[in-house]
Design a protein around this motif. Structure first.
Motif, short mmCIF file in Angstrom:
data_model
loop_
_atom_site.label_atom_id
_atom_site.label_comp_id
_atom_site.label_asym_id
_atom_site.label_seq_id
_atom_site.Cartn_x
_atom_site.Cartn_y
_atom_site.Cartn_z
N LYS A 51 0.83 -1.21 0.00
CA LYS A 51 0.00 0.00 0.00
C LYS A 51 0.86 1.25 0.00
CE LYS A 51 -3.71 -0.03 2.74
NZ LYS A 51 -4.56 -0.30 3.92
N TYR A 54 2.23 2.05 -3.47
CA TYR A 54 1.25 2.67 -4.38
C TYR A 54 0.94 4.11 -3.97
CZ TYR A 54 0.49 -1.55 -7.04
OH TYR A 54 0.67 -2.63 -7.87
N HIS A 55 0.91 4.37 -2.66
CA HIS A 55 0.63 5.72 -2.19
C HIS A 55 1.80 6.67 -2.48
CE1 HIS A 55 -1.15 8.86 0.26
NE2 HIS A 55 0.01 8.99 0.87
N ASN A 56 3.02 6.26 -2.12
CA ASN A 56 4.19 7.13 -2.22
C ASN A 56 4.81 7.17 -3.61
OD1 ASN A 56 4.02 7.82 0.52
ND2 ASN A 56 5.18 6.01 1.09
N GLU A 58 3.45 5.75 -6.64
CA GLU A 58 2.51 5.87 -7.76
C GLU A 58 1.46 6.95 -7.54
OE1 GLU A 58 2.96 4.18 -10.54
OE2 GLU A 58 4.63 3.01 -9.73
N GLN A 59 1.49 7.59 -6.37
CA GLN A 59 0.54 8.65 -6.00
C GLN A 59 -0.92 8.25 -6.20
OE1 GLN A 59 3.47 9.76 -8.01
NE2 GLN A 59 4.33 9.90 -5.97
N MET A 60 -1.24 7.02 -5.88
CA MET A 60 -2.63 6.56 -5.96
C MET A 60 -3.38 7.01 -4.72
SD MET A 60 -2.23 2.69 -7.52
CE MET A 60 -3.95 2.29 -7.29
N SER A 61 -4.67 7.25 -4.86
CA SER A 61 -5.50 7.62 -3.72
C SER A 61 -5.74 6.39 -2.84
CB SER A 61 -6.83 8.19 -4.19
OG SER A 61 -7.63 7.16 -4.76
N GLU A 62 -6.08 6.64 -1.59
CA GLU A 62 -6.40 5.54 -0.67
C GLU A 62 -7.55 4.70 -1.22
OE1 GLU A 62 -4.85 4.51 2.18
OE2 GLU A 62 -3.32 5.98 1.68
N GLU A 63 -8.52 5.36 -1.81
CA GLU A 63 -9.66 4.64 -2.38
C GLU A 63 -9.22 3.72 -3.52
OE1 GLU A 63 -12.92 6.33 -5.12
OE2 GLU A 63 -13.78 6.40 -3.09
N ASP A 64 -8.40 4.22 -4.43
CA ASP A 64 -7.92 3.41 -5.56
C ASP A 64 -7.05 2.25 -5.08
OD1 ASP A 64 -9.31 4.93 -7.40
OD2 ASP A 64 -7.57 6.14 -7.97
N ILE A 65 -6.23 2.52 -4.08
CA ILE A 65 -5.38 1.45 -3.52
C ILE A 65 -6.27 0.37 -2.90
CG2 ILE A 65 -3.69 0.87 -1.74
CD1 ILE A 65 -2.57 3.76 -2.15
#
Length: 98
Positions: A51, A54-56, A58-65
């Motif tokens: 997680k 993907y957050h750090n 790929e800059q994905m949102s918490e929802e998308d992750i």
């Protein structure tokens, strides 16, 4: 089969994570192999690192992750062990192994 992973094994995208797990377990795979996320259990710490990637990175949102992990991620169902926080339990059928 239960294997011990490192933080670095887990801090990556899902495909690389599954390849790291397979490699550590001695499972033969190639670029045509398919991994079944329902056949892999991990510790919460291992899932947290995926997680975090993907957050750090790929800059994905918490929802998308959350959606991606619900569909394609391993299940964080292994008990926490402070001495080995990054673990995976491979069940039969995890990799088709071409």
């Amino acid at each position: 089969m239960t294997i011990v992973l490192t933080k670095e094994d887990c801090h990556c995208g899902l495909v690389e994570f599954y390849e790291n797990v397979a490699r550590k377990a001695g499972i033969n795979f190639d670029d045509r192999s398919k991994f079944d996320c329902g056949r892999l259990l991990v510790t919460k710490r291992a899932q947290f690192e995926v997680k975090s990637y993907y957050h750090n990175e790929e800059q994905m949102s918490e929802e998308d992750i959350g959606i991606a992990l619900a569909q394609y991620g391993p299940k964080a169902a292994l008990p926490v062990n402070p001495e080995t926080p990054y673990m995976a339990e491979i069940q039969d059928g995890f990799c088709d192994g071409h």
